[in-house]
Design a protein around this motif. Structure first.
Motif, mmCIF file in Angstrom:
data_model
loop_
_atom_site.group_PDB
_atom_site.id
_atom_site.type_symbol
_atom_site.label_atom_id
_atom_site.label_comp_id
_atom_site.label_asym_id
_atom_site.label_seq_id
_atom_site.Cartn_x
_atom_site.Cartn_y
_atom_site.Cartn_z
ATOM 1 N N THR A 1 0.778 -1.157 -0.199
ATOM 2 C CA THR A 1 0.037 -0.055 -0.090
ATOM 3 C C THR A 1 0.950 1.347 0.073
ATOM 4 O OG1 THR A 1 -0.134 0.361 2.291
ATOM 5 C CG2 THR A 1 -1.936 -1.102 1.098
ATOM 6 N N GLN A 2 2.017 1.017 0.584
ATOM 7 C CA GLN A 2 3.111 2.312 0.388
ATOM 8 C C GLN A 2 3.920 2.371 -0.926
ATOM 9 O OE1 GLN A 2 4.894 0.894 4.143
ATOM 10 N NE2 GLN A 2 3.364 2.000 5.317
ATOM 11 N N THR B 1 5.507 3.344 -4.501
ATOM 12 C CA THR B 1 5.590 4.658 -5.290
ATOM 13 C C THR B 1 4.651 4.567 -6.352
ATOM 14 O OG1 THR B 1 7.428 3.593 -6.267
ATOM 15 C CG2 THR B 1 7.724 5.133 -4.208
ATOM 16 N N TRP C 1 -4.934 7.693 -4.383
ATOM 17 C CA TRP C 1 -4.501 6.836 -3.335
ATOM 18 C C TRP C 1 -3.891 7.628 -2.052
ATOM 19 C CZ3 TRP C 1 -5.480 1.802 -2.070
ATOM 20 C CH2 TRP C 1 -4.554 1.037 -1.070
ATOM 21 N N TRP C 2 -3.081 8.506 -2.512
ATOM 22 C CA TRP C 2 -2.011 9.200 -1.566
ATOM 23 C C TRP C 2 -2.992 9.991 -0.531
ATOM 24 C CZ3 TRP C 2 1.657 6.756 -0.293
ATOM 25 C CH2 TRP C 2 2.154 5.839 -1.412
ATOM 26 N N ALA D 1 -4.195 7.775 1.878
ATOM 27 C CA ALA D 1 -3.145 7.191 2.658
ATOM 28 C C ALA D 1 -2.873 7.925 3.978
ATOM 29 C CB ALA D 1 -2.070 6.636 1.863
ATOM 30 N N HIS D 2 -2.983 9.556 3.676
ATOM 31 C CA HIS D 2 -2.582 10.360 4.675
ATOM 32 C C HIS D 2 -3.965 10.541 5.855
ATOM 33 C CE1 HIS D 2 0.940 10.815 3.112
ATOM 34 N NE2 HIS D 2 0.711 11.254 1.888
#
Ligand SMILES: [Zn+2]
Length: 336
Positions: free
Chosen positions: A294-295, A297, A303-304, A307-308
């Motif tokens: 999931t992390q 690049t 997604w990002w 993700a945060h």
């Protein structure tokens, strides 16, 4: 070696006395070799009658080489075999060489990237009454014969023998599901399988993954199937993740990239469910293969932001070893 009669390929041909049924996906050299053995005729002599080309040498084994035929040489092979060209071409795995007259063949030496060539399973071989070695291009993504529930031996291990997968019925069940999935999700299944294979392969190497319940499953299976390739041992979990990716191709950016998608926590919760993971908390361990995925690049742009902003309720549920109740699909979350 005896002197070669130049121009055997100009002779008229007729069907050999013993007809040999080709295996699905069989390589041409393998088939020609079996045809020669069944008719007690040398491979070299048959080749001379097929067309022009470099002679057969003793070091040219069916697990190292195949033949490329032009259309005239293939026509002559069909005459020898007693099968019409079209059905023979549909069954065999035929490599083409340059076009034009005269009938000609060339040798193709396998490269290390051709890892989808296998021996047929021993039960399939018995069904086709195969006495000699044969080589086929496998139809499935892993070396498994589903009809007989056996592993297939890759061409690179000519002395190995195939094994029954019946001690681990979950592998066969997963493969039957995968066959259905391949029919339903033709567009995405191969990419999904590649992504899932990368994750499960990474799992065996990661420090966190090695002590995980999933790795314990693989170790238990490996005890029952000691000489079976690790990708076959891992295949039920690979197929579980493949199903998840194939149903949600937005994660792999195929075929269309939506502007929004699931949060990483939603993805992990789905993955825990698909894997039937008894300890979902482990998926949140730093270095766990799924969390690392999931992390990555190369995740889609949407997604990002997600993700945060981890979904706290899902995070808490996973942390307490509970798989949260989720909708089967996160599709309603997509779009604007
Ligand atoms: Zn078989």
């Amino acid at each position: 070696m005896w002197p070669r009669a130049d121009g055997d390929w100009k002779c008229d041909l007729r069907r050999l006395p013993v007809q040999v049924r080709p295996l699905p996906g069989e390589l041409v050299f393998s088939y020609l070799h079996r045809l020669g053995r069944a008719n007690r005729t040398g491979t070299s002599l048959l080749l001379d009658h097929l067309g022009k080309g470099a002679p057969w040498m003793i070091d040219k084994h069916i697990h190292s080489y195949d033949l490329e035929l032009n259309e005239h040489a293939f026509f002559r092979l069909s005459l020898l075999s007693g099968y019409y060209e079209d059905p023979l071409r549909r069954v065999l795995h035929v490599r083409r060489t340059r076009k034009g007259w005269p009938p000609a063949y060339a040798w193709h030496r396998f490269t290390h990237t051709e890892n989808d060539l296998v021996r047929p399973c021993s039960h399939c071989a018995a069904r086709y009454d195969i006495q000699a070695l044969a080589m086929v291009k496998r139809a499935s993504l892993l070396p498994v014969c589903l009809r007989h529930g056996r592993t297939l031996v890759p061409r690179t291990e000519p002395r190995a023998v195939d094994q029954s997968l019946h001690p681990t019925p979950e592998i066969l069940t997963a493969w039957r599901r995968f066959t259905i999935l391949r029919r339903r999700r033709r567009d995405t299944v191969t990419t999904a399988f590649e992504a899932a294979s990368t994750i499960t392969s990474d799992w065996t190497r990661s420090k966190s993954g090695r002590t995980d319940h999933i790795a314990e499953r693989w170790r238990a299976r490996a005890v029952l199937l000691p000489t079976v390739a690790s990708d076959v041992i891992r295949s039920p979990e690979t197929i579980a993740l493949t199903t998840l990716f194939a149903r949600h191709p937005e994660l792999l950016r195929v075929p269309r990239m939506p502007s929004r998608g699931p949060t990483p926590m939603v993805f992990l919760a789905h993955a825990a469910r698909y894997l039937d993971h008894p300890e979902p908390r482990r998926l949140l361990d730093q270095g766990s293969p799924l969390l690392r995925w999931t992390q990555g690049t190369d995740m889609p742009a949407w997604w990002w932001p997600n993700a945060h902003e981890p979904d706290r309720s899902i995070y808490s549920a996973l942390k307490s070893n509970t798989i949260p109740v989720l909708h089967r699909s996160w599709a309603p979350r997509l779009g604007n």
